[in-house]
Each structure stands twice: as structure tokens, then as C-alpha cells.
Design a protein around this motif. Structure first.
Motif, short mmCIF file in Angstrom:
data_model
loop_
_atom_site.label_atom_id
_atom_site.label_comp_id
_atom_site.label_asym_id
_atom_site.label_seq_id
_atom_site.Cartn_x
_atom_site.Cartn_y
_atom_site.Cartn_z
N GLN A 58 -79.23 0.98 -44.72
CA GLN A 58 -79.94 -0.05 -43.96
C GLN A 58 -79.46 -1.45 -44.32
O GLN A 58 -79.41 -2.34 -43.47
N GLU A 118 -74.61 -14.99 -39.23
CA GLU A 118 -75.31 -14.46 -38.06
C GLU A 118 -74.88 -13.03 -37.74
O GLU A 118 -75.58 -12.31 -37.01
N TYR A 120 -74.80 -10.62 -39.78
CA TYR A 120 -75.39 -9.70 -40.75
C TYR A 120 -76.20 -8.61 -40.06
O TYR A 120 -76.25 -7.47 -40.54
N ASP A 121 -76.85 -8.94 -38.94
CA ASP A 121 -77.61 -7.92 -38.24
C ASP A 121 -76.72 -6.93 -37.51
O ASP A 121 -77.19 -5.89 -37.04
N THR A 122 -75.43 -7.25 -37.39
CA THR A 122 -74.46 -6.30 -36.83
C THR A 122 -73.90 -5.40 -37.93
O THR A 122 -73.69 -4.20 -37.73
N THR A 124 -75.44 -4.67 -40.82
CA THR A 124 -76.52 -3.85 -41.38
C THR A 124 -77.59 -3.61 -40.33
O THR A 124 -77.51 -4.10 -39.20
N ASP A 125 -78.63 -2.87 -40.73
CA ASP A 125 -79.77 -2.58 -39.84
C ASP A 125 -80.96 -3.46 -40.19
O ASP A 125 -82.11 -3.01 -40.14
N ILE A 126 -80.73 -4.72 -40.56
CA ILE A 126 -81.80 -5.59 -41.02
C ILE A 126 -82.91 -5.74 -39.98
O ILE A 126 -84.10 -5.79 -40.34
N ARG A 127 -82.58 -5.80 -38.72
CA ARG A 127 -83.61 -6.00 -37.70
C ARG A 127 -84.62 -4.86 -37.67
O ARG A 127 -85.81 -5.06 -37.39
N SER A 128 -84.16 -3.64 -37.94
CA SER A 128 -85.03 -2.47 -37.85
C SER A 128 -86.01 -2.37 -39.02
O SER A 128 -86.98 -1.60 -38.94
N TRP A 136 -86.36 -11.35 -37.71
CA TRP A 136 -85.10 -11.67 -38.36
C TRP A 136 -84.52 -12.93 -37.73
O TRP A 136 -84.25 -12.98 -36.54
N THR A 148 -85.50 -14.78 -45.24
CA THR A 148 -86.13 -13.48 -45.02
C THR A 148 -86.31 -12.82 -46.38
O THR A 148 -85.34 -12.59 -47.10
#
Length: 412
Positions: A58, A118, A120-122, A124-128, A136, A148
Motif C-alpha cells: 500500500q 504529486e 505519490y498516489d500513482t 502507491t495506494d495512498i488514496r485507498s 489525500w 497527511t
């Protein structure tokens, strides 16, 4: 070949004394039950390994590049541009990690800050994994930079997402002289609103990690284009090992390219050690269960006394007669082991698909409520080898008893 045929006939033929039949069946069942236990336990360890890998993935990138010779990678942004040109690399981004002091509404704690881009959400799965009361985000044109927090940092600081108050971060100055008369000047500081709180259910990430915008982190640490690591996202289906070797060869020995297993090497090593220690402990149970084979063969030797005399009269050597009972014992263990492996695999697959065995405790506080399992062919080969070796050892011990019996009586 004759030895095997005689052993098979002794194994499947009806015995004169029913006790021999019962003990033979008990011996085979004992080996089968022990084998079932080994297969199921190893499959559960494989399941927990997969679970740990999925949780770690994740926030762990496909590949992470770190410096071998120092703390930072020089000209990291140039390297990320180079990496993005590789065909199987989706994106690459610099990150900066450092220890800091966080203060929020009078509460303070030491934390690890990590500056990310920016992308980082690509990567990893940080948004989930951001909790529902936040979102996020790294920056906003009207409100500036956002942090965060991990769930552990949020709990200890009693911090909440929103615009209630700002989070203050302090790091020691990396460049310049320290003025003892003004200790506060020895620190660089920044203040950010809290955008969200994330939870991975992994202590390494959830305890004290705070994610910040990379430019803000570099500002506090007086970095230009340096990075403590470069994180890489590969395209779906890409060979991680092959790409790691390609990037390693391209960048040279000054950096180290790590896949997810290497990034969490200690965690996975501990799971592997626990798995194989458990395997050897269960192997002792299999050995104890195999002692029944010795009883079976001892009684079979007594029952087949007339057959032994007949075989000897027909020209069979003492060695051949001993080998018949060695093969007999080995077959009992092998058939028991095969039955155990089939049933163990069946139970593991049923658990994998049906999840009928639940974990204890409060399921609402768990990420899973059933035992995870995965059958690994290498484990089955190890179990088969163990059963064969144990069966050969126990039947060889019985052969010693056989030879002593042959020596005590005349077969002429």
C-alpha cells in the motif's frame, strides 16, 4: 522388482491376525494426519506472507532506489527523468525522509517526515487508505501545503483533518552555525494544515510517519535536488526482478535497487524463519507417528514367519528378505503421506475459497476475519521428501530387528 511386488502383496493382502490389519491402518492414518497438519500450517504461513506483502504494497513502491555510500542521492531529479524514459517504468519520483519534532495544540512527539511529489498516489495506494474524515492532498492554491498523518501520529498528537489549527514541524538546521544563546534558531520550522489520516495496519508506517510535499521538505532541510530515495512504479505485469537488474546496471554500484521483499527484508525473513521452524517441529510429530510403522512391521515379521522360511528355502538371501520389510515400511509411510497431502491440499483450497475457519478476536477491528492460505508446490515437495525420508528411516530400524530375528533362528 520382486522385492517391491512381495512388499505390495504383504501390504494389501488380508492378514491372519486382525490386530495386524488394525495397526497397519493406524500407522497409515497417523502419518496421514501429521502430513495434513504440515501441509495446512505451511499453507497458512504462505497466506500470511501474501497478506503482509499486500499490506506493505500500500505504501511500498515496486522498486526503491537508495544510496549505498551516503544518506542522499545527488542529482536525484535527473535520475528520475532518466528512469521515466524506460519502457516498463510508469513513473519515478524523488522522496526525502528525515526525523523531526511535530507539535499540534500543545501535544508533541518525534516523527518521521517524508517529502513526496504529486505522483505519490500513482506510485502507491495512498488514496485507498486515507480515512473517511479527510482526503489525500499535498497543496492547495488558497491554503498552501498540507500534511497527511499516519494514524499513530494523529492519535498521539490528537490531530484532526481540517482547518482547526496548523501542524508545526521542527528539524535541526543542516547548514550553518548553531547559536547557543538562541536555541530556537538551531531549527528550521514549517506549519501545515492536516489534509487526512491514513492507516495501513502495518506498524512501520502507522506509528509516526507524516507525508509532506517534497518542496516543503527540501526547504526545511536545505536540499536542492537531493533525495534520500527514488521510488519507481512499473507498468502492470512487468518483471520486477528483471527491471531491478536493468536499473541497477544503468545506475551503477553507488545505489541499491530494492524490490518490495528487500524493502521489508527483516519482516519477510522472520515469517520465513517461523515457517520453517514450525515445519521442523511438525516433522518431529511425523517421526513420532511413524513409530507405529515399526510396531506394524514387527508384528508382520512374526505373522509372516512361515513365508520367510519359504522364501529362504527358494534361494532368497537374508538381505533380500530384509529389503522386503524395508520396502513395506516405506510404502506404509508413503501411502499415508500421499493421502495426507491430498487431504491437506483439499482442506487448504477449501479454506482459501470458502474461509470456513475464522480468526479469533473482534472481527470489526481486523482487516481480515479468516485464516489466509496459499498452497505452494515447493512446500508439497518438501513434505513428500520428509515423509519418504522418515519412512525409510523407520523401516530401516525395523530391518535391524529383522536381521536379529534371522540370526537367532535357523532357516535351513
Amino acid at each position: 522388482m520382486l522385492t517391491l511386488r512381495v512388499a505390495l502383496r504383504y501390504l494389501f493382502s488380508k492378514k491372519t491376525h486382525s490386530a495386524v490389519n488394525v495397526i497397519s491402518l493406524v500407522s497409515m492414518i497417523g502419518v496421514a494426519v501429521a502430513t495434513i497438519a504440515i501441509v495446512c500450517v505451511l499453507s497458512v504461513f504462505n497466506g500470511f506472507t501474501d497478506l503482509a506483502e499486500s499490506k506493505i504494497s500500500q505504501l511500498s513502491p515496486d522498486l526503491r532506489i537508495e544510496s549505498r555510500s551516503g544518506k542522499v542521492i545527488e542529482s536525484a531529479d535527473s535520475i528520475t527523468t532518466l528512469l521515466r524514459s524506460l519502457p516498463e517504468v510508469t513513473t519515478a519520483a524523488s522522496t526525502v525522509e528525515e526525523h523531526a519534532l511535530a507539535i499540534y495544540s500543545g501535544k508533541q512527539m518525534p516523527v518521521v517526515i517524508k517529502g513526496v511529489t504529486e505522483a505519490y498516489d500513482t506510485i502507491t495506494d495512498i488514496r485507498s487508505i486515507v480515512l473517511d474524515d479527510g482526503a489525500w492532498m499535498l497543496s492547495d492554491p488558497d491554503y498552501g501545503d498540507f500534511a497527511t498523518l499516519s494514524v499513530g501520529a494523529a492519535i498521539n498528537l490528537e490531530a484532526h483533518p481540517g482547518f482547526y489549527r496548523m501542524l508545526d514541524l521542527y528539524v535541526p538546521r543542516r547548514i550553518g552555525r548553531i547559536n547557543p544563546a538562541n536555541p530556537a534558531a538551531s531549527f528550521r520550522t514549517d506549519s501545515l494544515f492536516i489534509g487526512g489520516v491514513f492507516q495501513t495496519e502495518q506498524a512501520e508506517f502507522d506509528t509516526d510517519l507524516i507525508l509532506l510535499p517534497l518542496p516543503a521538505t527540501r526547504r526545511m532541510l536545505d536540499y536542492d535536488d537531493e533525495a534520500t530515495a527514488i521510488e519507481v512504479k512499473l507498468s502492470p505485469g512487468a518483471d520486477t526482478g528483471k527491471n531491478a537488474k536493468t536499473i541497477q546496471a544503468m545506475l551503477g554500484d553507488n545505489v541499491e535497487v530494492k524490490d518490495r521483499i528487500k524493502q521489508q527484508e527483516q519482516s519477510f525473513k522472520m515469517i520465513s524463519i517461523e515457517k520453517w521452524i514450525t515445519f521442523f517441529l511438525l516433522a518431529f510429530i511425523l517421526i513420532i507417528a511413524s513409530f507405529n510403522v515399526i510396531s506394524t512391521l514387527s508384528m508382520l515379521i512374526i505373522e509372516k514367519d512361515d513365508n520367510i522360511h519359504t522364501l529362504y528355502a527358494l534361494g532368497a538371501s537374508r538381505g533380500m528378505i530384509s529389503r522386503i520389510f524395508i520396502t513395506e515400511g516405506w510404502l506404509i509411510s508413503l501411502f499415508g503421506g500421499i493421502i495426507g497431502i491430498i487431504l491437506g491440499v483439499a482442506l487448504s483450497l477449501a479454506q482459501q475459497w470458502g474461509g470456513f475457519i475464522k480468526l479469533g478476536g473482534d472481527h470489526s477491528a481486523m482487516s481480515i476475519d479468516v485464516y489466509p492460505v496459499r498452497v505452494e508446490p515447493v512446500d508439497l515437495l518438501a513434505v513428500i521428501a520428509l515423509v519418504a525420508i522418515v519412512g525409510l528411516i523407520t523401516s530401516s530400524l525395523t530391518a535391524v530387528i529383522m536381521r536379529q530375528r534371522l540370526n537367532r533362528q535357523s532357516l535351513s
